[in-house]
Scaffold this motif. Structure first.
Motif, PDB file in Angstrom:
ATOM      1  N   SER A 144       8.008  18.757 -14.978  1.00 58.52           N
ATOM      2  CA  SER A 144       7.640  17.413 -14.536  1.00 58.52           C
ATOM      3  C   SER A 144       7.395  17.381 -13.042  1.00 58.52           C
ATOM      4  N   LYS A 145       6.489  16.505 -12.674  1.00 52.12           N
ATOM      5  CA  LYS A 145       6.187  16.348 -11.249  1.00 52.12           C
ATOM      6  C   LYS A 145       7.327  15.636 -10.525  1.00 52.12           C
ATOM      7  N   GLN A 146       7.900  14.626 -11.178  1.00 53.00           N
ATOM      8  CA  GLN A 146       8.891  13.794 -10.497  1.00 53.00           C
ATOM      9  C   GLN A 146       9.824  13.168 -11.530  1.00 53.00           C
ATOM     10  N   ALA A 147      10.844  12.519 -11.015  1.00 52.89           N
ATOM     11  CA  ALA A 147      11.813  11.882 -11.906  1.00 52.89           C
ATOM     12  C   ALA A 147      11.096  10.940 -12.857  1.00 52.89           C
TER      13      ALA A 147
ATOM     14  N   PRO B 222       0.844  -1.194   0.000  1.00 51.21           N
ATOM     15  CA  PRO B 222       0.000   0.000   0.000  1.00 51.21           C
ATOM     16  C   PRO B 222       0.881   1.247   0.000  1.00 51.21           C
ATOM     17  N   ALA B 223       0.662   2.126  -0.988  1.00 52.89           N
ATOM     18  CA  ALA B 223       1.588   3.258  -1.178  1.00 52.89           C
ATOM     19  C   ALA B 223       1.677   4.136   0.064  1.00 52.89           C
ATOM     20  N   ARG B 224       0.594   4.213   0.848  1.00 52.73           N
ATOM     21  CA  ARG B 224       0.618   5.105   2.001  1.00 52.73           C
ATOM     22  C   ARG B 224       0.629   4.320   3.320  1.00 52.73           C
TER      23      ARG B 224
ATOM     24  N   GLY C 189       3.740   8.861 -18.449  1.00 52.78           N
ATOM     25  CA  GLY C 189       4.989   8.397 -17.826  1.00 52.78           C
ATOM     26  C   GLY C 189       4.933   8.612 -16.314  1.00 52.78           C
ATOM     27  N   PRO C 190       5.982   8.203 -15.590  1.00 50.53           N
ATOM     28  CA  PRO C 190       5.998   8.381 -14.141  1.00 50.53           C
ATOM     29  C   PRO C 190       5.764   9.829 -13.719  1.00 50.53           C
ATOM     30  N   ASP C 191       6.101  10.770 -14.599  1.00 44.62           N
ATOM     31  CA  ASP C 191       5.946  12.196 -14.321  1.00 44.62           C
ATOM     32  C   ASP C 191       4.516  12.573 -13.923  1.00 44.62           C
ATOM     33  N   GLU C 192       3.540  11.964 -14.548  1.00 44.47           N
ATOM     34  CA  GLU C 192       2.114  12.181 -14.235  1.00 44.47           C
ATOM     35  C   GLU C 192       1.550  13.525 -14.649  1.00 44.47           C
ATOM     36  N   TYR C 193       2.367  14.571 -14.679  1.00 47.76           N
ATOM     37  CA  TYR C 193       1.817  15.878 -15.065  1.00 47.76           C
ATOM     38  C   TYR C 193       1.292  15.841 -16.500  1.00 47.76           C
TER      39      TYR C 193
ATOM     40  N   ALA D 145      -5.137   8.086   2.484  1.00 50.44           N
ATOM     41  CA  ALA D 145      -4.746   8.695   1.214  1.00 50.44           C
ATOM     42  C   ALA D 145      -4.561   7.606   0.163  1.00 50.44           C
ATOM     43  N   TYR D 146      -4.904   7.935  -1.062  1.00 47.51           N
ATOM     44  CA  TYR D 146      -4.838   6.982  -2.175  1.00 47.51           C
ATOM     45  C   TYR D 146      -5.615   5.709  -1.862  1.00 47.51           C
ATOM     46  N   ARG D 147      -6.528   5.802  -0.873  1.00 49.38           N
ATOM     47  CA  ARG D 147      -7.470   4.708  -0.580  1.00 49.38           C
ATOM     48  C   ARG D 147      -6.788   3.373  -0.286  1.00 49.38           C
TER      49      ARG D 147
ATOM     50  N   VAL E 295      -2.467   0.093  -4.285  1.00 46.18           N
ATOM     51  CA  VAL E 295      -1.142  -0.429  -4.595  1.00 46.18           C
ATOM     52  C   VAL E 295      -0.740   0.125  -5.967  1.00 46.18           C
ATOM     53  N   PHE E 296       0.352   0.881  -6.031  1.00 48.32           N
ATOM     54  CA  PHE E 296       0.822   1.467  -7.289  1.00 48.32           C
ATOM     55  C   PHE E 296       2.088   0.730  -7.738  1.00 48.32           C
ATOM     56  N   TRP E 297       3.009   1.482  -8.274  1.00 49.07           N
ATOM     57  CA  TRP E 297       4.299   0.874  -8.664  1.00 49.07           C
ATOM     58  C   TRP E 297       5.333   0.991  -7.548  1.00 49.07           C
ATOM     59  N   ASP E 298       4.898   1.505  -6.378  1.00 47.89           N
ATOM     60  CA  ASP E 298       5.869   1.825  -5.323  1.00 47.89           C
ATOM     61  C   ASP E 298       6.658   0.625  -4.818  1.00 47.89           C
ATOM     62  N   GLU E 299       6.163  -0.578  -5.106  1.00 48.92           N
ATOM     63  CA  GLU E 299       6.918  -1.755  -4.667  1.00 48.92           C
ATOM     64  C   GLU E 299       8.308  -1.812  -5.314  1.00 48.92           C
TER      65      GLU E 299
ATOM     66  N   GLY F 295       6.875  17.092  -7.025  1.00 49.08           N
ATOM     67  CA  GLY F 295       5.537  16.981  -6.414  1.00 49.08           C
ATOM     68  C   GLY F 295       5.241  15.592  -5.886  1.00 49.08           C
ATOM     69  N   SER F 296       6.233  14.709  -5.870  1.00 48.31           N
ATOM     70  CA  SER F 296       6.065  13.392  -5.241  1.00 48.31           C
ATOM     71  C   SER F 296       7.291  13.161  -4.372  1.00 48.31           C
ATOM     72  N   THR F 297       7.093  12.463  -3.252  1.00 45.07           N
ATOM     73  CA  THR F 297       8.235  12.181  -2.370  1.00 45.07           C
ATOM     74  C   THR F 297       9.253  11.273  -3.069  1.00 45.07           C
ATOM     75  N   LEU F 298       8.794  10.570  -4.123  1.00 41.52           N
ATOM     76  CA  LEU F 298       9.717   9.678  -4.832  1.00 41.52           C
ATOM     77  C   LEU F 298      10.750  10.472  -5.619  1.00 41.52           C
ATOM     78  N   SER F 299      10.413  11.743  -5.926  1.00 43.42           N
ATOM     79  CA  SER F 299      11.257  12.516  -6.821  1.00 43.42           C
ATOM     80  C   SER F 299      12.628  12.808  -6.222  1.00 43.42           C
TER      81      SER F 299
ATOM     82  N   PRO G 128      -3.010  -2.962 -13.556  1.00 41.64           N
ATOM     83  CA  PRO G 128      -3.613  -1.646 -13.328  1.00 41.64           C
ATOM     84  C   PRO G 128      -2.623  -0.684 -12.682  1.00 41.64           C
ATOM     85  N   TRP G 129      -2.800   0.584 -12.963  1.00 39.41           N
ATOM     86  CA  TRP G 129      -1.964   1.586 -12.293  1.00 39.41           C
ATOM     87  C   TRP G 129      -2.253   1.568 -10.796  1.00 39.41           C
ATOM     88  N   GLN G 130      -3.527   1.496 -10.431  1.00 44.05           N
ATOM     89  CA  GLN G 130      -3.877   1.370  -9.008  1.00 44.05           C
ATOM     90  C   GLN G 130      -4.621   0.057  -8.830  1.00 44.05           C
TER      91      GLN G 130
HETATM   92  C1  BGC Z   1       3.264   9.479  -7.533  1.00 41.37           C
HETATM   93  C2  BGC Z   1       3.332   8.060  -8.011  1.00 41.37           C
HETATM   94  C3  BGC Z   1       3.190   7.119  -6.822  1.00 41.37           C
HETATM   95  C4  BGC Z   1       1.918   7.440  -6.068  1.00 41.37           C
HETATM   96  C5  BGC Z   1       1.753   6.583  -4.848  1.00 41.37           C
HETATM   97  C6  BGC Z   1       1.994   9.696  -6.738  1.00 41.37           C
HETATM   98  O1  BGC Z   1       1.990  10.983  -6.221  1.00 41.37           O
HETATM   99  O2  BGC Z   1       3.263  10.357  -8.614  1.00 41.37           O
HETATM  100  O3  BGC Z   1       4.554   7.822  -8.660  1.00 41.37           O
HETATM  101  O4  BGC Z   1       3.148   5.807  -7.237  1.00 41.37           O
HETATM  102  O5  BGC Z   1       1.963   8.791  -5.669  1.00 41.37           O
HETATM  103  O6  BGC Z   1       2.821   6.752  -3.975  1.00 41.37           O
END
Ligand code: BGC
Length: 796
Positions: free
Chosen positions: A611-614, A338-340, A489-493, A346-348, A351-355, A658-662, A399-401
């Motif tokens: 871009s939002k993130q890397a 779970p991403a959060r 892309g991962p950027d999302e913007y 948040a994000y309900r 599960v995203f690609w965060d694994e 705009g993402s902590t992953l960036s 799926p993305w989510q």
């Molecule tokens: C990020 C995604 C990430 C998601 C969940 C979003 O803000 O852009 O890369 O997977 O948050 O953490």
């Protein structure tokens, strides 16, 4: 004060409380409870929450005139509630006391990371000079994943009388933890029933609305001195009321012990009966605490990480939350990452690609947990195949989510809180999630040597994702290359070209490069299978030579866009307008969510090179320089160091983080490129949650990918570690802010191998065992071995 083993807050600051609750969440991989004050129900300041891994509920809502469906991680009944007030011998009872009471004099919250305990101390003094100290100690049991406990101690100073206590099991909870989701259906629990069993056990059963999972919570409340309770069942819970005598040097205590069961637990049975029985027979608090601590000690032994100073303190907290979200119990469950975390809504809970950022740590410390997370994906392969077919493709389109079933759970509309507008959400076009899953399968097998998994479930996942990419690529005769169009892309913007009628952009470099990598690994994998398994798989998946020929072709001829001597984020990126970064920073200060700012201005981020993130730079996170060069070379592109450095500089200047992953990814890439210049990003990645850098979002749940990613940044990024069954390769980069650190890992069949990195030196200790020596490869292909029971030091 916080130490490297504790995380503490010494004052009550209502505006910070949600952050404290998220960062002081306790969990055991099966369920988690936010670090909320037991005195307070949910409101604007406090937000108690308990979440069970994988427990989702689907509801429909109408927003902006449209019906939307969302699947949410369900907030479960609050088992922690405890109200109390003074009952002096003389005079009327006092008010119910809470951290918000005017009588509060001292307040402190302390998370003990070693022991996995949360202690909250309150000290009150009323108008009559009566003083009361209250100390709550909470655990969510790491050994017995069905149990949690909370002990409250009361001490009186300067008065005698009683304290009136209400121990509450509160099922009237909803999902209201995220302000942006307030227009969506929040009620996920129904059919509440409650009652009592002998021995102070209160129970509450309910079910989610869809799919109707049955849940049972039983709480045993025991007081010292022992007093009978008045027991009241309400429509949605229970209240047990006690009057406990209190005087100086005659303290009182209340212990609540929770057992949480569901109909899905094994062995099967009635969850209510099981919960009541477990709560009734659970040991007394000191024993519960001792077994809980022992379980944590075992975890720390497997996951040791020792980094001095502030960075180390934060990393330990990150690791603590990782281990609470994904513990050895996770290996028994059918859940993803779970991403959060299990720390908020948040994000309900999706599960995203965060694994991608989480598994590397688990592989080297808790490989069974990593494998179970990959199995979560494998069980959802049929859903991913169906999604690919529906989209007119083949193979598996993950799926993305993802949540319970594996269908696409990305919201169709999202709210821009700045403009108040609901907007179409195209983030589900992030098809790169499939490559992340395939990459995880491959790397898991490389790190653990688990070829059994790779050749069985792993092969099915990886080959079906490769097949999806092969089908998604279309040949462009003008370019003489394959292209992948209409993605995000991962950027999302960037979810569309400016003024385009359709969403998606073409040839996202990260998506195309990783798709080529997956196809190549698919072919490698088929090559390494036994003849029998290969025959079985080609039959099962109906793979024929023609299709494999196409994989080969696509893997060598996917298009990668370039402009001005750098890798373009996607085709046409270089033609987008340049943003006035300074102007926006001056005007808005924090421009992390530039997309929202621009939309609120009536503009769109799609028009800009922002871009939002890397995104492109993610390639430098996944692949070492030589691997990336080889991947590009296979595609017929020469990638020299100068082009890569220019690409890093180009995109870094155009990213809003705009993402902590960036910052994590930039910190990683820069550390390997430029050493100390990376510190600013590493620091930001470390502070992301503890300083709540994403503007208040941590209170809604931690950012697990970034937390785990920072631990991995030390473990693999800075260390340049490549660990596998053949031994380990190490090539540390010098970071003057992190000159020394150590950690243990599993490697080469050994558990508990300790690496110590010092300036210019590396120590490797292999615990005594009957196994063979561990191979160590240092920069310059210098090869050594370390025998079991031996510690060797090397010059770097
Ligand atoms: C990020 C995604 C990430 C998601 C969940 C979003 O803000 O852009 O890369 O997977 O948050 O953490």
């Amino acid at each position: 004060m916080s130490t490297d083993r504790t995380w503490a807050y010494e004052r009550y600051e209502p505006e910070r409380e949600r952050l404290v609750e998220a960062l002081c969440t306790l969990g055991n991989g099966r369920f988690a409870t936010r670090g909320s004050a037991p005195e307070c129900p949910a409101g604007t300041v406090h937000y108690p929450g308990t979440y069970l891994a994988g427990c989702y509920d689907r509801r429909a809502s109408v927003v902006a005139g449209e019906r939307v469906e969302n699947e949410d991680l369900v907030n479960l009944p609050d088992w922690t509630r405890l109200r109390y007030r003074l009952r002096p011998d003389e005079g009327p009872p006092g008010d119910w006391l809470t951290p918000d009471s005017a009588e509060l004099r001292h307040y402190g919250v302390r998370l003990d990371l070693r022991a996995g305990t949360l202690t909250r101390s309150l000290y009150f003094q009323d108008g009559g000079g009566r003083r009361l100290r209250v100390v709550h100690t909470r655990i969510v049991h790491m050994g017995d994943a069905l149990l949690a406990g909370q002990r409250t101690l009361f001490r009186a100073y300067g008065w005698s009388g009683a304290v009136e206590v209400e121990s509450v099991l509160d099922g009237a909870v909803v999902n209201a933890g995220v302000e942006r989701y307030r227009h969506l259906e929040q009620r996920h629990l129904t059919d509440h029933r409650s009652g009592f069993e002998p021995g102070g056990v209160a129970w509450l059963t309910c079910r989610t609305t869809d799919p109707g999972s049955r849940l049972a919570l039983a709480v045993r409340t025991v007081t010292r001195p022992e007093r009978p309770a008045r027991e009241d069942a309400t429509a949605t819970g229970t209240v047990q009321t006690y009057r406990l005598p209190l005087a100086p040097r005659r303290p009182a205590s209340v212990v609540k012990t929770l057992a949480l069961h569901t109909a899905a637990d094994r062995p099967p049975g009635d969850p209510r009966t099981a919960a009541c029985a477990d709560a009734a027979r659970a040991p007394a608090f000191p024993r519960l605490l001792a077994t809980h601590r022992a379980a944590w000690q075992r975890l720390w032994e497997q996951g040791e990480l020792d980094v001095p100073g502030d960075a180390g303190r934060i990393l330990r907290l990150h690791l603590f939350h990782l281990l609470q979200t994904l513990s050895p119990h996770t290996a028994e469950l059918d859940v993803g990452v779970p991403a959060r975390g299990l720390h908020g809504e948040a994000y309900r809970g999706h599960v995203f690609w965060d694994e991608l950022f989480v598994l590397p740590y688990l592989e080297l410390h808790f490989p069974e947990v990593a494998r179970s997370l990959l199995r979560y994906r494998h069980r959802r392969l049929p859903a991913a195949r169906e999604a690919a077919l529906r989209a007119g493709g083949r193979g598996a389109m993950f799926p993305w989510q993802s949540a319970s079933s594996g269908r696409e759970e990305t919201q169709e509309l999202h709210l821009n809180p700045r403009s108040g507008r609901w907007l179409p959400d195209h983030s589900h076009l992030q098809r790169h999630v499939g490559s992340a899953i395939a990459y995880n399968v491959w790397r898991y097998a490389q790190a653990t040597g688990d070829r059994g998994f790779l050749h069985a479930e792993g092969a099915e996942i990886l080959l079906e994702i490769a097949r999806y990419w092969s089908g998604a690529a279309t040949f462009d005769a003008t370019l003489g290359r394959y292209r992948i169009r209409g993605v995000v892309g991962p950027d999302e913007y960037h979810d569309a070209y400016p003024d385009a009628a359709h969403p998606g952009v073409d040839d996202n470099a990260y998506t195309n490069a990783t798709a080529a990598w997956v196809l190549a690994r698919g072919l490698d994998l088929l090559g390494e299978l036994s003849e029998a398994r290969r025959a079985e798989l080609t039959e099962e998946l109906s793979l024929d030579d023609g299709e494999l020929q196409r994989w080969e072709d696509v893997s060598r001829r996917l298009y990668l866009p370039f402009h001005h001597g750098v890798i373009s984020q996607f085709e046409g990126y270089g033609e987008l307008a340049e943003l006035d970064w300074e102007g926006y920073r001056d005007r808005y200060g924090d421009i992390r969510r530039l997309d929202r700012i621009l939309e609120a201005e009536g503009d769109t981020v799609n028009r800009y090179q922002a871009s939002k993130q890397a995104d492109t730079l993610m390639l430098g996170h996944l692949f070492r320089a030589a691997e990336l060069r080889a991947l590009f070379a296979r595609l017929g592109y020469a990638l020299d160091d100068a082009t890569w450095s220019a690409t890093v500089a180009y995109h870094l200047r155009r990213t809003s983080h705009g993402s902590t992953l960036s910052s994590l990814v930039h910190g990683w890439v820069l550390a390997r490129e430029q050493g100390d210049a990376a510190w600013e990003y590493v620091q930001e990645a470390l502070l992301g949650d503890v300083a709540d850098l994403q503007g208040g979002t941590t209170g809604e749940g931690i950012h697990l990918g970034a937390m785990a990613g920072t631990v991995d940044l030390v473990q693999r990024g800075i260390t340049g570690l490549d660990a596998g069954p053949e031994g380990l390769r190490v090539a540390p980069v010098a970071l003057s802010r992190l000159p020394r650190f150590s950690f243990t890992l599993c490697c080469g069949g050994h558990r508990g191998v300790r690496l110590r990195v010092l300036p210019g030196r590396l120590g490797v200790h292999v615990p005594a065992s009957p196994k063979g020596p561990l191979a160590v490869v240092l920069p310059g292909e210098r090869r050594f071995t370390v025998a079991p029971g031996e510690e060797r030091w090397f010059r770097l």
